[in-house]
Design a protein around this motif. Structure first.
Motif, short mmCIF file in Angstrom:
data_model
loop_
_atom_site.label_atom_id
_atom_site.label_comp_id
_atom_site.label_asym_id
_atom_site.label_seq_id
_atom_site.Cartn_x
_atom_site.Cartn_y
_atom_site.Cartn_z
N SER A 261 0.76 -1.29 0.14
CA SER A 261 -0.02 0.02 -0.07
C SER A 261 0.77 1.26 -0.13
O SER A 261 2.03 1.20 0.49
CB SER A 261 -0.79 0.00 1.20
N LEU A 262 0.31 2.27 -0.39
CA LEU A 262 1.03 3.65 -0.44
C LEU A 262 1.51 4.02 0.66
O LEU A 262 2.64 4.63 0.85
CB LEU A 262 0.04 4.62 -0.98
N GLN A 298 5.15 -7.90 -10.97
CA GLN A 298 4.55 -6.64 -11.59
C GLN A 298 5.52 -5.71 -12.01
O GLN A 298 6.52 -5.83 -11.99
CB GLN A 298 3.72 -5.86 -10.42
N ASP A 299 4.79 -5.03 -13.10
CA ASP A 299 5.65 -4.00 -13.81
C ASP A 299 5.67 -2.68 -12.98
O ASP A 299 4.63 -2.00 -12.95
CB ASP A 299 5.23 -3.58 -15.35
N LEU A 300 6.75 -2.71 -12.29
CA LEU A 300 6.83 -1.28 -11.14
C LEU A 300 6.75 0.14 -11.86
O LEU A 300 6.37 0.94 -11.39
CB LEU A 300 8.07 -1.55 -10.29
N ALA A 306 1.35 5.02 -13.19
CA ALA A 306 -0.19 5.31 -12.82
C ALA A 306 -0.44 5.83 -11.44
O ALA A 306 -1.52 5.85 -11.19
CB ALA A 306 -0.74 3.70 -12.83
N GLY A 307 0.42 6.03 -10.61
CA GLY A 307 0.55 6.76 -9.40
C GLY A 307 0.22 5.58 -8.19
O GLY A 307 -0.09 6.15 -7.19
N GLU A 308 0.41 4.42 -8.49
CA GLU A 308 0.15 3.27 -7.42
C GLU A 308 1.38 2.79 -7.04
O GLU A 308 1.27 1.96 -5.92
CB GLU A 308 -0.40 2.16 -8.26
N ASP A 312 9.81 7.99 -5.87
CA ASP A 312 11.13 8.01 -5.05
C ASP A 312 11.40 6.60 -4.49
O ASP A 312 12.76 6.16 -4.54
CB ASP A 312 11.26 8.95 -3.96
N LEU A 313 10.42 5.94 -4.25
CA LEU A 313 10.64 4.44 -3.88
C LEU A 313 11.32 3.59 -4.96
O LEU A 313 12.11 2.81 -4.64
CB LEU A 313 9.49 3.72 -3.11
#
Length: 474
Positions: A261-262, A298-300, A306-308, A312-313
């Protein structure tokens, strides 16, 4: 020098004629920066001897010393050991002196009275810069000579694929770094095996601690990783160490990082940036003493756009990144893996290893393997559990793989349009002939397998081939 899991991999030499300053700086470096691979020198005349004897990669140098001045030493180090970084730590806050030191080749300049945090941050940046330079050297050496220094570390990963060998060479080159490693690849390619190989290569004496973060909400994630003090929340009747503490001196492996999660991403970013964390209910930070390895299918990059996933991380994690190729892109490994898994299954089930029909390798080479190595292993174990005669039955594989042997387009990509570039379409019978020829090629001449790939019966294919043959002869 602290020899237990030294950080960084090279030595940091502190040079100052004031013993109390050397002691306090050593303590601050270890406590606030996790830097414990430290050498100290009070006599400037001994500095070049220490550098010649010890694996020094960074020097913190005082300017005003008896015997040899810091400026003289800076010139000598830059001339004789240009690969060593030098940070000047002076009692003088003079712009002209600072500029001159940088001009002579110093990496940075700090004033002793400046706040401690700035100095530690500057030293950590210099260490990261040195680590990247050393890694680039190691990578060039390995790729140019096509060597693996520790092939035994990868013995448990069954492969002869060039792409996998390149991954191994890269991991050897970055093994000494303290930076996180991001392992990307589809489900079932063996990302956890790669994480264990990274741990072994880094020569850490602590354990590997694995955490699958998929589905963890923010509170559970924080408690799992950071632990808590007694009374931190309702039900916290005793202090519990988090996974970071359990992995001290070793490796913390966070799987399915793309599902984080964000809110949890913010916590992970701070951990990686600051190198410290707070157990729940505590106001005293603890230093992380484990290397962090993360994995995702997943494709980071796409999730970040997509803002998900935090930008920075994402950039912090991709400092060291490896992509494990899917099994369909390393078909040469399929026979090797099949043999390995059949032997493993035979030993587990108390059976003899069967003879493998030649057609099986061809059948498997034409399968997309969406489940990758894990899927092949399951097929081998299923086949062995039903195996009775000397020859391994193809039936289990035929049933499992089904009729649909086509490769699926990757998620988010449009289906291929094979005729899109053609101005005029070919005739229907011409397309059929080309399709049959391709199926025969993929099946290596085996009509039974070619018929399965085409979704027709073998007699129908045989009839078509005979008709085509007679037309050619006519």
């Amino acid at each position: 020098m602290n020899k237990s899991n030294p950080y960084p991999s090279f030595g940091v030499l502190l040079v100052d004629d004031e013993a109390p300053f050397l002691r306090s700086l050593s303590i601050a470096l270890e406590r606030l920066g996790g830097i414990n691979h430290i050498y100290r020198c009070e006599d400037s005349r001994e500095v070049m001897g220490v550098i010649a004897r010890e694996p020094i990669g960074l020097v913190l140098l005082d300017l005003t010393m008896p015997h040899l001045s810091g400026e003289t030493l800076l010139r000598q180090i830059v001339e004789e050991y240009p690969e060593i970084g030098v940070i000047v730590v002076s009692g003088l806050n003079q712009l002209e002196t600072a500029v001159n030191c940088i001009r002579l080749g110093a990496y940075d300049y700090f004033v002793k009275t400046t706040e401690e945090d700035r100095l530690i941050g500057g030293i950590r940046r210099a260490i990261e810069s040195q680590e990247i330079r050393l890694e680039n050297q190691e990578m060039r050496k390995r790729f140019l000579t096509d060597t693996l220094e520790r092939p035994e570390v990868f013995a448990g990963i069954v492969t002869r694929d060039k792409g996998m060998r390149s991954v191994f060479q890269y991991l050897e080159a970055v093994s000494a770094s303290s930076q996180p490693v991001l392992i990307c690849g589809e489900s079932g390619v063996g990302k956890e095996l790669i994480a264990h190989a990274i741990h072994t290569l880094s020569n850490r004496n602590g354990p590997v601690v694995c955490v699958n973060v998929a589905g963890l909400d923010d509170n559970v994630f924080a408690d799992t990783l950071f632990g808590h003090h007694r009374g931190a929340f309702t039900g916290a009747d005793r202090t519990r160490a988090g996974m970071i503490e359990q992995a001290a001196g070793g490796t913390l492996f966070l799987d399915e990082i793309g599902d984080l999660s964000l809110a949890s991403q913010v916590k992970l970013l701070r951990l990686l940036q600051e190198g410290e964390y707070y157990p729940l209910g505590s106001d005293r930070p603890k230093r992380i003493r484990a290397r962090v390895v993360v994995a995702t299918h997943q494709d980071l990059a796409r999730k970040q756009q997509a803002g998900e996933f935090r930008k920075d991380l994402y950039y912090r994690l991709r400092t060291h990144q490896v992509e494990i190729p899917p099994l369909r892109n390393r078909k040469g490994d399929i026979p090797l893996l099949l043999e390995h898994f059949l032997a493993e299954a035979a030993a587990e089930l108390g059976k003899t290893v069967p003879t493998v029909p030649k057609e099986l390798a061809v059948l498997l080479a034409n399968h997309a393997f969406p489940g990758n190595v894990r899927e092949l292993r399951a097929l081998a174990f299923d086949a062995m559990s039903q195996h009775k005669s000397r020859m391994l039955s193809m039936e289990v594989f035929r049933r499992a793989l089904g009729q649909n042997e086509t490769l699926l387009a990757p998620e988010g990509e449009a289906e291929p349009a094979p005729f899109g570039h053609m101005q005029t379409l070919p005739k229907l019978n011409e397309v059929g002939d080309l399709l049959v020829a391709e199926a025969i090629r993929r099946a290596q001449g085996n009509q039974s397998l070619a018929a399965r790939l085409l979704g027709v019966s073998q007699p129908a294919l045989s009839k078509r081939l005979k008709k085509a043959g007679s037309e050619d002869a006519g």
